[in-house]
Scaffold this motif. Structure first.
Motif, PDB file in Angstrom:
ATOM      1  N   ARG A  85      28.951  54.759  50.487  1.00  0.00           N
ATOM      2  CA  ARG A  85      28.341  53.528  49.970  1.00  0.00           C
ATOM      3  C   ARG A  85      27.475  53.833  48.752  1.00  0.00           C
ATOM      4  N   GLU A  98      24.884  45.786  45.375  1.00  0.00           N
ATOM      5  CA  GLU A  98      24.934  46.305  46.741  1.00  0.00           C
ATOM      6  C   GLU A  98      26.247  45.808  47.326  1.00  0.00           C
ATOM      7  N   GLY A 124      29.371  44.776  49.654  1.00  0.00           N
ATOM      8  CA  GLY A 124      29.462  44.189  50.983  1.00  0.00           C
ATOM      9  C   GLY A 124      30.022  45.195  51.972  1.00  0.00           C
ATOM     10  N   ARG A 125      30.711  44.681  52.935  1.00  0.00           N
ATOM     11  CA  ARG A 125      31.191  45.522  54.031  1.00  0.00           C
ATOM     12  C   ARG A 125      32.339  46.431  53.622  1.00  0.00           C
ATOM     13  N   LEU A 126      32.521  47.479  54.390  1.00  0.00           N
ATOM     14  CA  LEU A 126      33.654  48.383  54.237  1.00  0.00           C
ATOM     15  C   LEU A 126      34.897  47.622  54.696  1.00  0.00           C
ATOM     16  N   VAL A 127      35.922  47.550  53.837  1.00  0.00           N
ATOM     17  CA  VAL A 127      37.126  46.794  54.190  1.00  0.00           C
ATOM     18  C   VAL A 127      38.354  47.674  54.377  1.00  0.00           C
ATOM     19  N   TYR A 168      35.064  49.044  49.460  1.00  0.00           N
ATOM     20  CA  TYR A 168      34.040  48.053  49.806  1.00  0.00           C
ATOM     21  C   TYR A 168      34.341  46.720  49.149  1.00  0.00           C
ATOM     22  N   ASP A 169      33.932  45.650  49.816  1.00  0.00           N
ATOM     23  CA  ASP A 169      34.043  44.300  49.280  1.00  0.00           C
ATOM     24  C   ASP A 169      32.901  44.076  48.293  1.00  0.00           C
ATOM     25  N   ILE A 219      39.731  41.493  53.237  1.00  0.00           N
ATOM     26  CA  ILE A 219      38.618  40.629  52.816  1.00  0.00           C
ATOM     27  C   ILE A 219      38.901  39.190  53.224  1.00  0.00           C
ATOM     28  N   GLY A 261      38.626  38.706  56.970  1.00  0.00           N
ATOM     29  CA  GLY A 261      37.373  39.120  57.609  1.00  0.00           C
ATOM     30  C   GLY A 261      37.570  40.354  58.464  1.00  0.00           C
ATOM     31  N   ASP A 262      38.484  41.197  58.054  1.00  0.00           N
ATOM     32  CA  ASP A 262      38.911  42.333  58.851  1.00  0.00           C
ATOM     33  C   ASP A 262      38.631  43.629  58.089  1.00  0.00           C
ATOM     34  N   ALA A 263      39.020  44.728  58.664  1.00  0.00           N
ATOM     35  CA  ALA A 263      39.018  46.029  57.999  1.00  0.00           C
ATOM     36  C   ALA A 263      40.362  46.666  58.309  1.00  0.00           C
TER      37      ALA A 263
END
Length: 175
Positions: A65, A81, A83-86, A105-106, A155, A158-160
């Protein structure tokens, strides 16, 4: 971000000698930014013919990150910054490169104001553009295009996704 070392309270946590003997993998981090039309921000490097998403190698003692944040700042002049790890993509070794883990990352939807603030690292990047998925496949190496497309799906859902060589694990390549 600095992470404090965990206290071990004198407990044996394993051999440092053994740890040093374990193979190391190259790692990189990238950030997928989109615009209101769902296009992806791609960068045109000065040192190769294919385009890339913002990102690059994760340095020693740097988290993926933090590496993503640093690379976006260095390449685009933006402080973000992610978003989440996708996605995480295992890439096998190829001629001249070791195997690696790529963290995606998103970056979220970039506003017009953020896009106007982009300042390219002149020695590293020639240009940038918003690209459709078809343009992603035209401009990027097939492996990287698959990774970006899989990240976009993750993305949207809403998943990875776990990838190997750009393919979702368990999905047989059709190429």
């Amino acid at each position: 971000m600095t992470i404090a070392l965990e206290e071990t309270s004198g407990k044996d946590i394993g051999s440092a000698e053994y740890t040093r003997s374990i193979p190391r993998k190259r790692s990189a981090a990238t950030v997928v930014f989109t615009d209101d039309a769902g296009r992806v921000l791609l960068c045109e490097p000065t040192y190769k013919q294919v385009w890339e998403a913002p990102g690059g190698a994760v340095e020693a003692d740097e988290s993926p990150r933090d590496g993503a944040v640093r690379e976006v700042r260095e390449e685009l002049g933006l402080v973000v910054e992610p978003g989440r790890l996708v996605a995480v993509d295992y890439v096998p070794p190829i001629e001249g490169r070791t195997e690696g883990l790529i963290f995606v990352y998103d970056g979220g939807r970039m506003t017009d104001e953020q896009a106007a603030a982009i300042r390219l690292a002149d020695e590293e990047l020639r240009s940038w553009a918003w690209c459709t998925v078809d343009q992603v496949h035209e401009r990027m190496r097939p492996l990287v295009a698959r990774r970006i497309e899989a990240a976009l799906r993750a993305i949207a859902d809403g998943d990875a996704v776990e990838l190997e060589n750009g393919y979702p694990v368990g999905v047989k390549p059709t190429e």
